[in-house]
Write an enzyme that holds these catalytic residues in place. Structure first.
Site, PDB file in Angstrom:
ATOM      1  N   LYS A 115       0.730  -1.127  -0.112  1.00  0.00           N
ATOM      2  CA  LYS A 115       0.020  -0.033   0.073  1.00  0.00           C
ATOM      3  C   LYS A 115       0.902   1.410   0.104  1.00  0.00           C
ATOM      4  CE  LYS A 115      -3.935  -1.803  -0.437  1.00  0.00           C
ATOM      5  NZ  LYS A 115      -4.510  -2.666   0.666  1.00  0.00           N
ATOM      6  N   LYS A 197      -2.269 -10.747  -8.416  1.00  0.00           N
ATOM      7  CA  LYS A 197      -3.641 -11.291  -8.169  1.00  0.00           C
ATOM      8  C   LYS A 197      -4.879 -10.438  -8.846  1.00  0.00           C
ATOM      9  CE  LYS A 197      -4.616  -9.189  -3.938  1.00  0.00           C
ATOM     10  NZ  LYS A 197      -5.606  -9.047  -2.950  1.00  0.00           N
ATOM     11  N   LYS A 200      -9.954  -5.710  -6.642  1.00  0.00           N
ATOM     12  CA  LYS A 200     -10.794  -4.696  -7.021  1.00  0.00           C
ATOM     13  C   LYS A 200     -10.258  -3.578  -7.707  1.00  0.00           C
ATOM     14  CE  LYS A 200     -13.651  -5.876  -3.002  1.00  0.00           C
ATOM     15  NZ  LYS A 200     -12.436  -5.674  -1.995  1.00  0.00           N
TER      16      LYS A 200
END
Ligand code: ADP
Length: 334
Positions: A115, A197, A200
């Protein structure tokens, strides 16, 4: 006397459209577990705030996640399906756990490092303490089984650290929670571009969403990466191809998989055919979920009732745990 059921807890952030990773890593197991266990499943809206600076779309996302949970087969009468912010006890337990959370340990968490890379301009304390909030969600119900994808393994280890620190420092209140996938390895659904992966928000062309229409599904799969050039005999299967096999296995029967495996071994595989097979498998899998979710999403009165009923169940369980935690810490003065 009836044996007490094990307690299950998990959640999904309302930061966008749900995708195949959410389904095969999490939702599928929620549905499989709902009859045998006492289940708490939440829409993790507080977690979403660690990355969302713009909250205008939050309402739509929360409703969508709720509707998609139900469309995938979750029965709100069997489980507690709720919204995290409707259970304020979460924040109280989060505060207690923060006293047991060490900065160095949190800074080392791979999801935190990711992040920081993705949003260097917004490295807030909520982002750093994400695993603490997640531990609070789980421990709030004294859950032991946590159906999640592979990306969450490390967070569960951190949650177990807090359990042990709490139980040792104060007194025994919490059991250790473990990531759960019916005894099998945790799942990571790969993205279609061979990098990382499905998720969203990152690279939407490489992720298959439960709300995708048939044409988008076909288009995304037709563009999936396969070009790996000529392979030396006996060379290991390239990751992009292994990913296609993994995805095919999720939606097509074993004999179809065997056929393409045999073609691959013989060097006669046609990736165009394999992708067509995969696309039709995905269309057949996603279409009924998409249609059902659309229908549920339009029924606002029903969704509101589901949310309220879920929050009531979750708060009842949370209140018991919180009292135990406060007594253990010694926050009872008379
Ligand atoms: P996202 O990464 O899409 O924002 P969340 O962080 O809300 O998803 O995670 C919700 C659940 O979905 C978690 O249990 C997580 O492990 C699972 N999950 C997310 N992406 C994948 C993936 N690609 N493969 C397997 N499980 C996944």
């Amino acid at each position: 006397m009836e044996k007490k059921k094990d307690i299950v807890m998990s959640g999904i952030r309302p930061t966008g459209f749900l995708h195949l990773g959410n389904y095969f890593g999490a939702l599928r197991n929620y549905v499989r577990m709902q009859d045998a266990y006492t289940c708490y499943f939440m829409v993790a809206d507080l977690h979403a705030l660690t990355t969302l600076r713009e909250t205008r779309e939050l309402k739509q996302h929360v409703r969508r996640v709720l509707a998609e949970n139900i469309a995938c087969g979750l029965d709100p009468d069997k489980v507690a399906l709720y919204c995290q912010s409707h259970v304020p006890e979460t924040a109280e337990l989060y505060l207690f756990l923060n006293m047991l959370a060490y900065k160095g340990e949190l800074e080392k968490t791979p999801t935190f490092k990711d992040k920081v890379r993705l949003q260097p301009e917004n490295v807030n304390a909520g982002l750093l303490t994400y695993p603490v909030l997640q531990a609070a969600d789980i421990l709030l119900h004294r859950a032991t089984l946590v159906p999640v994808g592979k990306d969450q393994e490390q967070h569960l280890e951190i949650a177990r650290n807090y359990v042990n620190r709490f139980n040792q420092r104060y007194s025994e209140v919490f059991p250790e929670p473990y990531a759960f996938n019916f005894g099998e390895d945790l799942i990571k659904v790969p993205s279609l571009d061979g990098a990382g992966k499905m998720s969203k928000s990152e690279n939407q062309m490489a992720t298959l969403y439960l709300a995708d229409d048939d044409e988008s599904i076909r288009k995304k799969i037709s563009k999936a990466k396969t070009d790996s050039g000529a392979l030396a005999p006996g060379a290991p299967m390239p990751e992009t191809i292994a990913n296609l096999f993994l995805l095919l296995k999720l939606v097509r029967p074993q004999d179809v998989l065997d056929k393409f495996q045999a073609d691959y071994q013989a060097g006669t595989i046609r990736y165009g055919d394999m992708k067509k097979e995969l696309a039709e498998g995905m269309v057949a899998f996603i279409t009924p979920i998409r249609e059902k979710a659309e229908h549920i999403r339009n029924d606002e009165a029903y969704l509101r009732q589901v949310m309220e009923q879920g929050a009531a169940k979750a708060r009842a369980s949370a209140a018991v745990t919180l009292q135990l935690a406060k007594d253990a810490i010694g926050l009872n003065y008379f």
